[in-house]
Design a protein around this motif. Structure first.
Motif, PDB file in Angstrom:
ATOM      1  N   LEU A  84       0.867  -1.180   0.000  1.00 10.89           N
ATOM      2  CA  LEU A  84       0.000   0.000   0.000  1.00 10.89           C
ATOM      3  C   LEU A  84       0.900   1.225   0.000  1.00 10.89           C
ATOM      4  N   SER A  85       0.826   1.998  -1.061  1.00 13.24           N
ATOM      5  CA  SER A  85       1.734   3.127  -1.165  1.00 13.24           C
ATOM      6  C   SER A  85       0.972   4.447  -1.091  1.00 13.24           C
ATOM      7  N   ALA A  86       1.418   5.331  -0.200  1.00 13.13           N
ATOM      8  CA  ALA A  86       0.766   6.631  -0.071  1.00 13.13           C
ATOM      9  C   ALA A  86       1.248   7.551  -1.176  1.00 13.13           C
ATOM     10  N   ARG A  87       2.476   7.347  -1.565  1.00 14.23           N
ATOM     11  CA  ARG A  87       3.063   8.246  -2.553  1.00 14.23           C
ATOM     12  C   ARG A  87       2.754   7.726  -3.944  1.00 14.23           C
ATOM     13  N   ASN A  88       2.161   8.609  -4.733  1.00 13.88           N
ATOM     14  CA  ASN A  88       1.809   8.173  -6.067  1.00 13.88           C
ATOM     15  C   ASN A  88       3.021   8.317  -6.973  1.00 13.88           C
ATOM     16  N   SER A  89       4.050   7.577  -6.627  1.00 15.01           N
ATOM     17  CA  SER A  89       5.285   7.722  -7.394  1.00 15.01           C
ATOM     18  C   SER A  89       5.643   6.387  -8.030  1.00 15.01           C
ATOM     19  N   SER A  90       5.913   6.425  -9.319  1.00 13.73           N
ATOM     20  CA  SER A  90       6.203   5.168  -9.994  1.00 13.73           C
ATOM     21  C   SER A  90       7.541   4.608  -9.512  1.00 13.73           C
ATOM     22  N   ALA A  91       8.453   5.501  -9.080  1.00 15.17           N
ATOM     23  CA  ALA A  91       9.749   5.022  -8.581  1.00 15.17           C
ATOM     24  C   ALA A  91       9.541   4.134  -7.352  1.00 15.17           C
ATOM     25  N   ASP A  92       8.617   4.564  -6.477  1.00 14.95           N
ATOM     26  CA  ASP A  92       8.296   3.792  -5.280  1.00 14.95           C
ATOM     27  C   ASP A  92       7.730   2.425  -5.626  1.00 14.95           C
ATOM     28  N   ARG A  93       6.801   2.434  -6.593  1.00 15.52           N
ATOM     29  CA  ARG A  93       6.171   1.176  -6.968  1.00 15.52           C
ATOM     30  C   ARG A  93       7.194   0.219  -7.550  1.00 15.52           C
ATOM     31  N   ILE A  94       8.056   0.788  -8.419  1.00 14.90           N
ATOM     32  CA  ILE A  94       9.065  -0.064  -9.061  1.00 14.90           C
ATOM     33  C   ILE A  94      10.005  -0.636  -8.003  1.00 14.90           C
ATOM     34  N   LEU A  95      10.398   0.212  -7.049  1.00 12.70           N
ATOM     35  CA  LEU A  95      11.283  -0.258  -5.982  1.00 12.70           C
ATOM     36  C   LEU A  95      10.598  -1.371  -5.178  1.00 12.70           C
ATOM     37  N   GLY A  96       9.324  -1.149  -4.837  1.00 12.27           N
ATOM     38  CA  GLY A  96       8.566  -2.148  -4.082  1.00 12.27           C
ATOM     39  C   GLY A  96       8.518  -3.474  -4.811  1.00 12.27           C
ATOM     40  N   LEU A  97       8.214  -3.414  -6.113  1.00 12.22           N
ATOM     41  CA  LEU A  97       8.121  -4.644  -6.900  1.00 12.22           C
ATOM     42  C   LEU A  97       9.494  -5.303  -7.022  1.00 12.22           C
ATOM     43  N   LYS A  98      10.514  -4.474  -7.178  1.00  7.59           N
ATOM     44  CA  LYS A  98      11.887  -5.006  -7.279  1.00  7.59           C
ATOM     45  C   LYS A  98      12.307  -5.712  -6.008  1.00  7.59           C
ATOM     46  N   LYS A  99      11.876  -5.160  -4.884  1.00  2.00           N
ATOM     47  CA  LYS A  99      12.290  -5.728  -3.593  1.00  2.00           C
ATOM     48  C   LYS A  99      11.442  -6.921  -3.194  1.00  2.00           C
ATOM     49  N   GLY A 100      10.491  -7.294  -4.052  1.00  2.00           N
ATOM     50  CA  GLY A 100       9.789  -8.554  -3.778  1.00  2.00           C
ATOM     51  C   GLY A 100       8.291  -8.463  -3.608  1.00  2.00           C
ATOM     52  N   ALA A 101       7.693  -7.263  -3.713  1.00  2.00           N
ATOM     53  CA  ALA A 101       6.234  -7.191  -3.623  1.00  2.00           C
ATOM     54  C   ALA A 101       5.618  -7.810  -4.879  1.00  2.00           C
ATOM     55  N   ASP A 102       4.415  -8.371  -4.747  1.00  2.00           N
ATOM     56  CA  ASP A 102       3.754  -8.994  -5.891  1.00  2.00           C
ATOM     57  C   ASP A 102       2.764  -8.061  -6.563  1.00  2.00           C
ATOM     58  N   ASP A 103       2.265  -7.100  -5.790  1.00  2.00           N
ATOM     59  CA  ASP A 103       1.257  -6.190  -6.315  1.00  2.00           C
ATOM     60  C   ASP A 103       1.285  -4.939  -5.444  1.00  2.00           C
ATOM     61  N   TYR A 104       0.653  -3.863  -5.926  1.00  2.00           N
ATOM     62  CA  TYR A 104       0.622  -2.644  -5.120  1.00  2.00           C
ATOM     63  C   TYR A 104      -0.690  -1.924  -5.353  1.00  2.00           C
ATOM     64  N   LEU A 105      -1.071  -1.095  -4.398  1.00  2.00           N
ATOM     65  CA  LEU A 105      -2.228  -0.222  -4.530  1.00  2.00           C
ATOM     66  C   LEU A 105      -1.816   1.148  -4.025  1.00  2.00           C
ATOM     67  N   ASN A 106      -2.240   2.196  -4.733  1.00  2.00           N
ATOM     68  CA  ASN A 106      -1.968   3.545  -4.251  1.00  2.00           C
ATOM     69  C   ASN A 106      -3.093   3.998  -3.336  1.00  2.00           C
ATOM     70  N   LYS A 107      -2.710   4.660  -2.264  1.00  2.00           N
ATOM     71  CA  LYS A 107      -3.708   5.264  -1.373  1.00  2.00           C
ATOM     72  C   LYS A 107      -4.121   6.618  -1.940  1.00  2.00           C
ATOM     73  N   PRO A 108      -5.365   7.038  -1.807  1.00  2.00           N
ATOM     74  CA  PRO A 108      -6.454   6.244  -1.242  1.00  2.00           C
ATOM     75  C   PRO A 108      -6.935   5.232  -2.273  1.00  2.00           C
ATOM     76  N   PHE A 109      -7.390   4.082  -1.804  1.00  2.00           N
ATOM     77  CA  PHE A 109      -7.825   3.046  -2.742  1.00  2.00           C
ATOM     78  C   PHE A 109      -9.273   2.677  -2.477  1.00  2.00           C
ATOM     79  N   ASN A 110      -9.830   2.006  -3.417  1.00  2.00           N
ATOM     80  CA  ASN A 110     -11.195   1.522  -3.314  1.00  2.00           C
ATOM     81  C   ASN A 110     -11.165   0.179  -2.579  1.00  2.00           C
ATOM     82  N   LEU A 111     -11.973   0.079  -1.552  1.00  2.00           N
ATOM     83  CA  LEU A 111     -11.951  -1.117  -0.705  1.00  2.00           C
ATOM     84  C   LEU A 111     -12.247  -2.398  -1.493  1.00  2.00           C
ATOM     85  N   GLU A 112     -13.226  -2.282  -2.399  1.00  2.00           N
ATOM     86  CA  GLU A 112     -13.572  -3.454  -3.191  1.00  2.00           C
ATOM     87  C   GLU A 112     -12.390  -3.929  -4.037  1.00  2.00           C
ATOM     88  N   GLU A 113     -11.655  -2.947  -4.559  1.00  2.00           N
ATOM     89  CA  GLU A 113     -10.488  -3.296  -5.372  1.00  2.00           C
ATOM     90  C   GLU A 113      -9.442  -4.006  -4.511  1.00  2.00           C
TER      91      GLU A 113
END
Ligand code: CA
Length: 235
Positions: A84-113
């Motif tokens: 769950l990333s608060a910062r809408n930054s693609s660098a953050d997402r890429i780093l997260g995925l690189k470090k082993g995350a499988d998926d990400y959601l930007n905050k605020p997110f839709n609960l159903e999603e």
């Protein structure tokens, strides 16, 4: 097997309102939720328990979520991670995925999603585990195990009757061939929730497996203990 165990989720989020809302909604979907509010608590929970999924906030007090994800992967733990990333930054997402995350959601997110992604990640992980499913008759070295009959034949072709738990533990270790299976996962899978025996119990099972199947039980080739972590089977 009786009814399938509820899927367990580690929820790592420091904003209490959001945490409580997520926890409630996950529990309504019949997940078993463990709460962590910072990186240290998250890592402690990961080392103590088995989870089917980790929901991981990035901005946390102390150790941040990206480092938590990295640590989980360094420990060879394949648990799916949803960042769950608060910062809408693609660098953050890429780093997260690189470090082993499988998926990400930007905050605020839709609960159903979020709930959909949680379900998808858990199902995908289940399919991966099923792909490693062991056949009913499995041979290694000069040994054969017949899981359906709960028996085995060793190198001398002697018949060994296996108890239900021996059979389950063998299957679990073989399904995860070449990987360390954590004690917590073994206890949960073979003994079930809240019926935790001491880890000595697992040690005794492993000693028996060595007696049954190893050429030299003091220099095991197939059944290995990894001190403080768990057990590993190699072919
Ligand atoms: Ca946060």
């Amino acid at each position: 097997m009786t009814e399938p165990a509820r899927k367990s989720i580690l929820l790592v989020e420091d904003e209490e309102n959001l945490h409580d809302a997520l926890r409630l909604n996950l529990e309504l979907e019949n997940y078993q939720v463990t709460s962590a509010y910072d990186g240290n608590q998250a890592l402690k929970a990961i080392s103590d328990e088995y989870f089917d999924l980790v929901i991981l906030d990035v901005m946390l007090p102390g150790i941040d979520g990206i480092s938590v994800a990295e640590t989980i992967r360094v420990q060879h733990n394949p648990v799916p991670i949803l960042i769950l990333s608060a910062r809408n930054s693609s660098a953050d997402r890429i780093l997260g995925l690189k470090k082993g995350a499988d998926d990400y959601l930007n905050k605020p997110f839709n609960l159903e999603e979020l709930l959909l992604r949680v379900q998808k990640l858990i199902e995908k992980n289940e399919r991966l585990q099923e792909r490693n499913a062991v056949p009913n008759r499995y041979s290694f070295g000069k040994n054969i195990i017949d899981f359906r009959a709960q028996e085995a034949f060793n190198k001398k072709n002697e018949r060994i009757r296996l108890s239900k738990k021996e059979s389950m533990l063998l299957k679990l270790l073989i399904e995860n061939k070449n990987e360390v299976v954590k004690r917590e996962k073994i206890l949960q899978t073979v003994w079930g929730y809240h019926v935790y025996p001491t880890t000595r119990t697992i040690d005794n099972f492993i000693l028996n497996f060595r007696k049954y199947f190893e050429e030299d039980s003091r220099n095991p080739r197939h059944f290995h203990s990894v001190r403080g972590v768990g057990y590993k089977y190699t072919e």
